[in-house]
Design an enzyme around this catalytic site. Structure first.
Site, PDB file in Angstrom:
ATOM      1  N   PRO A  21       0.841  -1.205   0.000  1.00 18.36           N
ATOM      2  CA  PRO A  21       0.000   0.000   0.000  1.00 18.36           C
ATOM      3  C   PRO A  21       0.876   1.256   0.000  1.00 18.36           C
ATOM      4  CG  PRO A  21       0.315  -0.711   2.241  1.00 18.36           C
ATOM      5  CD  PRO A  21       1.134  -1.657   1.370  1.00 18.36           C
ATOM      6  N   ALA A  33      -4.741   4.898   4.047  1.00 16.46           N
ATOM      7  CA  ALA A  33      -4.060   3.823   3.317  1.00 16.46           C
ATOM      8  C   ALA A  33      -5.053   2.945   2.583  1.00 16.46           C
ATOM      9  CB  ALA A  33      -3.242   2.976   4.278  1.00 16.46           C
ATOM     10  N   ASN A  34      -4.542   2.145   1.679  1.00 22.17           N
ATOM     11  CA  ASN A  34      -5.322   1.094   1.025  1.00 22.17           C
ATOM     12  C   ASN A  34      -5.053  -0.224   1.737  1.00 22.17           C
ATOM     13  OD1 ASN A  34      -5.820   3.015  -1.020  1.00 22.17           O
ATOM     14  ND2 ASN A  34      -5.781   1.418  -2.565  1.00 22.17           N
ATOM     15  N   ARG A  35      -5.963  -1.165   1.580  1.00 24.43           N
ATOM     16  CA  ARG A  35      -5.695  -2.525   2.040  1.00 24.43           C
ATOM     17  C   ARG A  35      -4.771  -3.206   1.051  1.00 24.43           C
ATOM     18  NH1 ARG A  35      -9.136  -3.979   5.996  1.00 24.43           N
ATOM     19  NH2 ARG A  35     -11.221  -3.117   5.832  1.00 24.43           N
ATOM     20  N   SER A  36      -3.628  -3.653   1.492  1.00 20.88           N
ATOM     21  CA  SER A  36      -2.732  -4.438   0.643  1.00 20.88           C
ATOM     22  C   SER A  36      -1.686  -5.110   1.516  1.00 20.88           C
ATOM     23  CB  SER A  36      -2.024  -3.538  -0.374  1.00 20.88           C
ATOM     24  OG  SER A  36      -1.011  -4.266  -1.036  1.00 20.88           O
TER      25      SER A  36
END
Ligand code: CTP
Ligand code: CA
Length: 230
Positions: A21, A33-36
């Site tokens: 992310p 943030a993004n989920r990654s």
């Protein structure tokens, strides 16, 4: 390095991979943030190194170890990721597996925002640079093969085709991250992935398999494509 097409089909090639992310600061203690998990991108970097490529991995914040034999650049934000990517060029192939945050806070504070009488802060957001599109549209130093990813929850292939055209990349690896993707526990953070490889020539839908297997299959396909172009 000498070419050994059997075991090391990417010997003599250079490859750039983005993974994980990005974190976009709100203040010194908070971020968007993004989920990654970074599992798919890191697996691609590992598979490419095993196939003989000289790999630069530009990684956002993840809990995974650095893959051995790979040159890893650690970044936090989308703007840092873009700068690290541009510094890694030129390369023969670039794979953009990172889940880049689409927006950042317009003016992240130097001091922690305190709760108080003013109530919840109103965060103004601005769009981040699109790293994949920026690299795909370069006139000088565009990698001969640019591969993007797309995480979709619906109309997976239609959205991927649209992204391929809009971003100007060569391939989009589209994955179905919906809860009903058929993958137990889901794709996000999990070890399996079900992808469609979308190119100007058509769509290849691969069976659900581990992220390691997806990485090896993608590396094999990249090696074949580079060989075709000499
Ligand atoms: N990407 C990027 N820089 C960004 C946003 C996305 O490089 N600022 C890359 C991702 O690494 C991925 C591809 O673009 O390879 C597609 O990302 P995705 O989030 O699916 O596409 P977006 O254009 O951001 O569209 P949306 O999130 O609205 O579906
Ligand atoms: Ca996005």
């Amino acid at each position: 390095a000498t070419r050994d097409p059997a075991g090391r089909p990417l010997a003599g090639r250079t490859m750039l991979v983005t993974s994980g992310p990005t974190h976009e600061p709100i203040d010194p203690v908070r971020y968007i943030a993004n989920r990654s998990s970074g599992k798919q991108g890191h697996a691609i970097a590992r598979a490419a190194a095993a196939a003989g490529a000289a790999v630069t991995l530009v990684s956002g914040p993840v809990t995974l170890p650095d893959p051995p034999g790979v040159s890893v650049v650690h970044v936090e934000s989308a703007r840092e990721m873009l700068a690290a990517v541009e510094a890694a060029l030129p390369v023969d192939v670039a794979v953009f597996a990172a889940a880049v945050a689409d927006w950042r806070v317009a003016s992240a504070g130097d001091q922690k925002i305190k709760k108080g009488a003013a109530g919840a802060p109103q965060l103004a957001l601005v769009e981040n640079p699109d790293i994949l599109a920026t690299v795909s549209k370069r006139t000088a130093g565009r990698p001969p093969l640019v591969v993007g990813f797309a995480a979709e929850t619906q109309n997976v292939v239609t959205n991927a085709r649209e992204k391929l055209a809009r971003k100007g990349c060569d391939w989009i690896v589209a994955n179905d991250v919906s809860a009903d993707s058929g993958i137990a526990g889901g794709v996000m953070g999990g070890d399996s992935n079900s992808v469609h490889v979308v190119t100007a020539d058509g769509v290849d839908s691969w069976p659900a398999q581990s992220k390691e297997e997806v990485a090896r299959a993608l590396v094999a396909r990249i090696a074949a494509a580079l060989k075709e172009r000499t």
